[in-house]
Design a protein around this motif. Structure first.
Motif, PDB file in Angstrom:
ATOM      1  N   LEU A  28       0.830  -1.195   0.000  1.00 10.92           N
ATOM      2  CA  LEU A  28       0.000   0.000   0.000  1.00 10.92           C
ATOM      3  C   LEU A  28       0.868   1.250   0.000  1.00 10.92           C
ATOM      4  CD1 LEU A  28      -2.655   1.566   0.254  1.00 10.92           C
ATOM      5  CD2 LEU A  28      -2.555   1.173   2.726  1.00 10.92           C
ATOM      6  N   GLY A  29       1.883   1.267   0.862  1.00  8.63           N
ATOM      7  CA  GLY A  29       2.780   2.415   0.899  1.00  8.63           C
ATOM      8  C   GLY A  29       3.486   2.619  -0.430  1.00  8.63           C
ATOM      9  N   PRO A  74       5.586 -11.118   6.634  1.00  6.17           N
ATOM     10  CA  PRO A  74       4.358 -10.743   7.335  1.00  6.17           C
ATOM     11  C   PRO A  74       3.966  -9.295   7.082  1.00  6.17           C
ATOM     12  CG  PRO A  74       5.859 -11.939   8.785  1.00  6.17           C
ATOM     13  CD  PRO A  74       6.629 -11.602   7.557  1.00  6.17           C
ATOM     14  N   ARG A  75       2.652  -9.055   6.997  1.00  6.76           N
ATOM     15  CA  ARG A  75       2.138  -7.681   6.886  1.00  6.76           C
ATOM     16  C   ARG A  75       2.264  -6.991   8.233  1.00  6.76           C
ATOM     17  NH1 ARG A  75      -3.549  -6.820   3.558  1.00  6.76           N
ATOM     18  NH2 ARG A  75      -2.616  -6.335   1.533  1.00  6.76           N
ATOM     19  N   SER A 202      -3.757  -6.074   8.597  1.00 10.77           N
ATOM     20  CA  SER A 202      -3.847  -4.619   8.462  1.00 10.77           C
ATOM     21  C   SER A 202      -2.612  -4.077   7.751  1.00 10.77           C
ATOM     22  CB  SER A 202      -3.973  -3.956   9.839  1.00 10.77           C
ATOM     23  OG  SER A 202      -5.178  -4.350  10.474  1.00 10.77           O
ATOM     24  N   GLU A 203      -2.838  -3.134   6.839  1.00  5.35           N
ATOM     25  CA  GLU A 203      -1.725  -2.573   6.075  1.00  5.35           C
ATOM     26  C   GLU A 203      -1.171  -1.338   6.764  1.00  5.35           C
ATOM     27  OE1 GLU A 203      -1.840  -3.249   1.647  1.00  5.35           O
ATOM     28  OE2 GLU A 203      -3.955  -2.845   2.036  1.00  5.35           O
ATOM     29  N   MET A 235       0.939  10.786   2.932  1.00  7.38           N
ATOM     30  CA  MET A 235       0.010   9.697   2.641  1.00  7.38           C
ATOM     31  C   MET A 235      -0.995   9.577   3.776  1.00  7.38           C
ATOM     32  SD  MET A 235       2.767   6.789   1.434  1.00  7.38           S
ATOM     33  CE  MET A 235       3.746   6.967   2.942  1.00  7.38           C
ATOM     34  N   PHE A 236      -2.212   9.175   3.447  1.00 12.73           N
ATOM     35  CA  PHE A 236      -3.184   8.928   4.507  1.00 12.73           C
ATOM     36  C   PHE A 236      -4.145   7.815   4.094  1.00 12.73           C
ATOM     37  CE2 PHE A 236      -5.391  12.141   1.960  1.00 12.73           C
ATOM     38  CZ  PHE A 236      -6.704  11.696   1.930  1.00 12.73           C
ATOM     39  N   ASN A 237      -4.831   7.285   5.097  1.00 12.65           N
ATOM     40  CA  ASN A 237      -5.812   6.226   4.891  1.00 12.65           C
ATOM     41  C   ASN A 237      -6.964   6.473   5.861  1.00 12.65           C
ATOM     42  OD1 ASN A 237      -6.783   3.914   3.659  1.00 12.65           O
ATOM     43  ND2 ASN A 237      -5.860   2.542   5.154  1.00 12.65           N
ATOM     44  N   LEU A 238      -8.202   6.274   5.411  1.00 12.18           N
ATOM     45  CA  LEU A 238      -9.373   6.580   6.223  1.00 12.18           C
ATOM     46  C   LEU A 238     -10.339   5.407   6.291  1.00 12.18           C
ATOM     47  CD1 LEU A 238     -10.576  10.156   5.130  1.00 12.18           C
ATOM     48  CD2 LEU A 238      -9.379   9.542   7.225  1.00 12.18           C
ATOM     49  N   ASN A 239     -10.983   5.282   7.442  1.00 10.16           N
ATOM     50  CA  ASN A 239     -12.157   4.426   7.570  1.00 10.16           C
ATOM     51  C   ASN A 239     -13.097   5.107   8.555  1.00 10.16           C
ATOM     52  OD1 ASN A 239     -13.940   2.332   7.261  1.00 10.16           O
ATOM     53  ND2 ASN A 239     -12.878   0.948   8.666  1.00 10.16           N
TER      54      ASN A 239
END
Length: 312
Positions: A28-29, A74-75, A202-203, A235-239
């Motif tokens: 993802l990164g 591993p992640r 989880s990434e 960079m960002f990620n949202l939920n």
């Protein structure tokens, strides 16, 4: 022959760089930093000299010539592995299936339940991955803006600021419920349905990422913001929960907070169209698409039930 990377492979790595194309997979990164690039021979030469690092690298070599290099591990936990990087010799594009298939052996031996890969959309490697037992989970789009300042300016000031706090280990159970409520069941069935699967799978956006939690009045978690600023950009990620849908502008503002001026990127899964639409309205553009795939290594045992059986 597929084997671990060795210190004596350094000369072969330099030759491989001249005959290899762009990478076939990324994390993802990596996707947020621009996607697969050319083979970094110097980096892998350094890995070859590190006893701990080369154990996460494999290559396929015949008669002294390297045809493929793979990095996997591993992640976020032992139950979920990920193919971080995959490079192939220009004359060996079909080698991807063999490498993706063989990595299941060390992954399973280390206790992994599944292996994830991320490949550019419509890549030929996706077809080879399917032949190796991988299936698509979802497609995602990377959105980007060339300026954090412009994105913040177009976002404007939210109606009210949100109060977020750093994520704590005690939040895992509530955040797992948030994940379950926002992720389609068919995706959860492939990605893992236990909290241990979720934590391991989880990434991460990098070692220096920060994570912030939005709490609702009922005590449940209304959102999770992950962000990371590097030399290449922000960079960002949202939920977020459906109950916090009106807070999306504030969550995006929090995701952009404390970032340096420069490029900003995020990845949005196809089942989150509201975020895609909102990002476009504040000046983000679609930059690339990826297919996220998974290979199961263990099957869930069916629930047992008691029954009478004759003896003798």
């Amino acid at each position: 022959m597929i084997r671990h990377l060795h210190p004596t492979d350094s000369p072969g790595l330099l030759q491989f760089r001249q005959s290899s194309g762009q990478g076939e997979t990324c994390t993802l990164g990596g996707a947020l930093r621009g996607g697969p690039g050319s083979f970094p021979a110097v980096k892998y030469a350094g890995i070859a000299l590190s006893p701990r690092a080369w154990q996460s690298c494999w290559l396929e070599a015949r008669r002294g010539r390297i045809n493929g290099v793979m990095r996997a591990g591993p992640r976020s936990g032992p139950q979920a592995w990920e193919v971080e990087e995959l490079f192939l010799h220009n004359s060996k594009p079909d080698l991807a299936m063999e490498l993706l298939e063989q990595i299941a052996i060390p992954a399973g031996g280390a206790g992994a339940h599944r292996i994830f890969i991320r490949v550019p959309a419509n890549s030929s490697v996706a077809d080879q991955a399917k032949n190796a037992g991988y299936s698509a989970i979802y497609r995602e789009t990377v959105f980007g803006s060339d300026s954090v300042t412009d994105a913040i300016g177009k976002l404007g000031m939210p109606d009210h600021s949100l109060t977020l706090r750093p994520r704590e280990t005690s939040d895992d159970q509530s955040l797992f419920r948030l994940y379950n409520s926002t992720t389609p069941v068919e995706i959860r069935m492939k990605s893992g349905q236990t909290i241990q699967d979720w934590i391991s799978g989880s990434e991460r956006l990098g070692r220096r990422k920060s994570e912030w939690v939005l709490e609702l009045e009922n005590g449940e978690k209304g959102g999770l913001v992950q962000r990371n600023t590097t030399r290449s950009g922000h960079m960002f990620n949202l939920n977020w929960a459906s109950e916090a849908g009106s807070e999306l502008p504030g969550l995006v503002a929090a995701a952009l907070a404390n970032s340096r001026e420069g490029k900003v990127t995020t990845a949005v899964a196809e089942f989150r169209p509201a975020l895609s639409h909102f990002l476009v309205t504040i000046g983000f553009t679609a930059m690339a698409q990826y297919e996220v795939m998974v290979k199961p290594l263990a099957k869930t045992v069916a629930e047992t039930s008691q029954a009478f059986a004759p003896i003798g």
